[in-house]
Design an enzyme around this catalytic site. Structure first.
Site, PDB file in Angstrom:
ATOM      1  CG  ASP A  45       1.805  -1.893   1.169  1.00  0.00           C
ATOM      2  OD1 ASP A  45       1.309  -0.670   1.402  1.00  0.00           O
ATOM      3  OD2 ASP A  45       2.604  -2.358   1.313  1.00  0.00           O
ATOM      4  CD  GLU A 100       8.233   0.477   3.315  1.00  0.00           C
ATOM      5  OE1 GLU A 100       7.864  -0.343   4.057  1.00  0.00           O
ATOM      6  OE2 GLU A 100       7.726   1.684   3.197  1.00  0.00           O
TER       7      GLU A 100
END
Ligand code: FRU
Length: 486
Positions: free
Chosen positions: A85, A319
């Site tokens: 990420d 998410e």
């Protein structure tokens, strides 16, 4: 005084949005403490939008949403650490920050290249990278000093630099430092709290550093009323629960400042009835997109608000949620995995992908983009090639290369393979950036694949507060605000 802002974009035609004088004043003169009640009012009696099973059943992978297949050799974002990420440092209005000397900064979850891909979540740390062209990134090491960040590991979040050069870090403190849990295999090992610290940004020709950190603090925890607690999650177990991924965001219509985050619907799953014909286990899937409002001039006090969206009975994980405002409309994006879809969906679960919803206002009726919500899918030939898509204000989309080279091994088996096979299968680098285009208010398509790891200088569609703050005060600009606003 109207304010015209041109949205600078990478490769797609510029769009323009005009803001009314009242909007500019409300936005530019926003004071978190004084305006708290005004901002709160918008959320009175708010009811979360829903992402339904019927909508998820409309998911189809098409030429418009399938990402091009990623093939090696992969440009290495770093020789030392694998990355997943990631996000650029943004300015207060969520534009990509271009610092003095032209530096752009990318922050990413990192783990040493010697760590197996499956073990990385247990030891994730924030690392950072700098670049002047937005493509060639130089790894600068960890963001936080050893032992200071909260949690056993730090998961995704966001980073905003304010007008005074202070950087604000919002992150997920996962687990507790020193706890015996090393993985998220059970909910109990995966406590998540939202944490904050700030630092002075030091920029020179040689690079970018963070100094003079404030004490790290927990700023948000699930309350069990709006957002599920760990204890409530444990009643049913199942896929790991969420209270994570805080994303800084300022509403261009009101100036109000928020954190958007991933949560789950409060309560035990035994309270949920997904309806006739739906497998009972579907009630264990309760992902939501949470919202918290800044309460005052510190960055540590936030009020939990009702979720923006719920995926009860549809999906357990929504998410890294974030909002991009385009032509005055609110595009709410999130990422999700194939394995986190609830059972019993026909024709089957959706892919690892980017999903989106559009509304005319922050609290409006969110409609799934492309009817189902699916915006970018991994291609069927390479279902796990990328993940963690993040949409920038110009609708370019970044992500990282995940298990792109499985060579026929089922992804569920990869952890059991010899280490060399695992390392060979996983990318751990920034993926090619994709350019999305809106083909109507609520439909999108991928129009271009750009370079690996490209972060554009995308600027948001928000009023430009041109006058410096002191000058603004002196000019009386903010004192003349209509009383309904003040
Ligand atoms: C998405 C994600 C985030 C989390 C991180 C943990 O890829 O699951 O939600 O913060 O990875 O590694």
């Amino acid at each position: 005084m109207a304010c015209r802002e041109t949205v600078r974009s990478a490769g797609v035609p510029n769009t323009e949005h005009t803001f009314s004088a009242e909007n500019v004043q409300t936005y530019c003169c926003y004071d978190p403490e004084r305006d708290f009640r005004r901002c709160l009012r918008e959320h009175r009696n708010a009811v979360p939008a829903r992402w339904t099973r019927a909508e998820a059943e409309l998911i189809r992978i098409t030429d418009e949403n399938a990402a091009p297949v990623i093939r090696g050799p992969l440009p290495q974002t770093s020789e030392l650490v694998g990355v997943w990420d990631s996000w650029p440092i943004i300015t207060r209005d969520a534009s990509v920050a271009v610092l003095d000397f032209g530096w752009r900064v990318l922050i990413a979850l990192t783990s040493p290249k010697t760590v197996l891909p499956g073990a990385r979540h247990s030891i994730a740390k924030w690392g950072y990278f700098i670049s002047k062209d937005g493509v060639s990134w130089e790894y600068q090491g960890d963001v936080f000093r050893e032992g200071e960040a909260l949690g056993a590991r730090q998961w995704a979040g966001s980073t905003m630099v304010d007008d005074e050069g202070r950087v604000h870090f919002f992150y997920t403190a996962s687990g507790r430092a020193g706890s015996p849990c090393h993985a998220c295999d059970t909910p109990a090992c995966c406590e998540q709290r939202i944490a904050y610290t700030s630092a002075e940004l030091v920029v020179d020709a040689a690079g970018v550093r963070f100094e003079d950190f404030s004490e790290h603090q927990i700023i948000l925890e699930p309350d069990g009323v709006l957002y599920q607690t760990l204890e409530q999650a444990e009643v049913c177990g199942g896929i790991v629960y969420a209270f994570r991924d805080p994303q800084w965001w300022k509403d261009p219509a009101t100036g109000c400042e928020y954190l958007i985050f991933e949560g789950n619907v409060a309560g035990p799953c035994t309270d949920i009835d997904c309806g006739p014909g739906v497998p009972i286990e579907a009630r264990m899937y309760t992902g939501n997109i949470g919202l918290a409002l800044r309460e005052n001039n510190s960055f540590t006090d936030w009020r939990l608000l009702p979720a923006l969206l719920e995926a009860t009975c549809t999906n357990q994980q929504t998410e890294r949620p974030h909002i991009v405002v385009r032509e005055g409309r609110y595009y709410l994006f999130t990422i999700s995995h194939l394995f986190t879809y609830a059972p019993g969906l026909v024709p089957g679960p959706g892919p690892d992908g980017l999903y989106g919803f559009v509304s005319d206002s922050l609290r409006g009726e969110y409609v799934p983009l492309n009817q189902s919500g699916l915006v970018i899918a991994n291609p069927p030939q390479n279902q796990f090639q990328a993940y963690s898509w993040l949409v920038l204000p110009d609708f370019t989309v970044t992500s990282f290369v995940d298990f792109y080279n499985l060579g026929g091994i089922p992804v569920t088996m990869i952890d059991a393979m010899p280490a060399a096979v695992q390392f060979n299968a996983w990318g751990g680098v920034e993926a090619p950036t994709l350019q999305l285009e809106l083909t109507s208010r609520s439909t999108t398509r991928i129009i271009r694949e750009l370079e690996f790891g490209l972060i554009t200088t995308a600027q948001t569609e928000s009023p430009q507060c041109i006058l410096q703050r002191d000058e603004t005060r002196r000019s009386g600009f903010c004192d003349n605000r209509p009383s309904t606003i003040c």
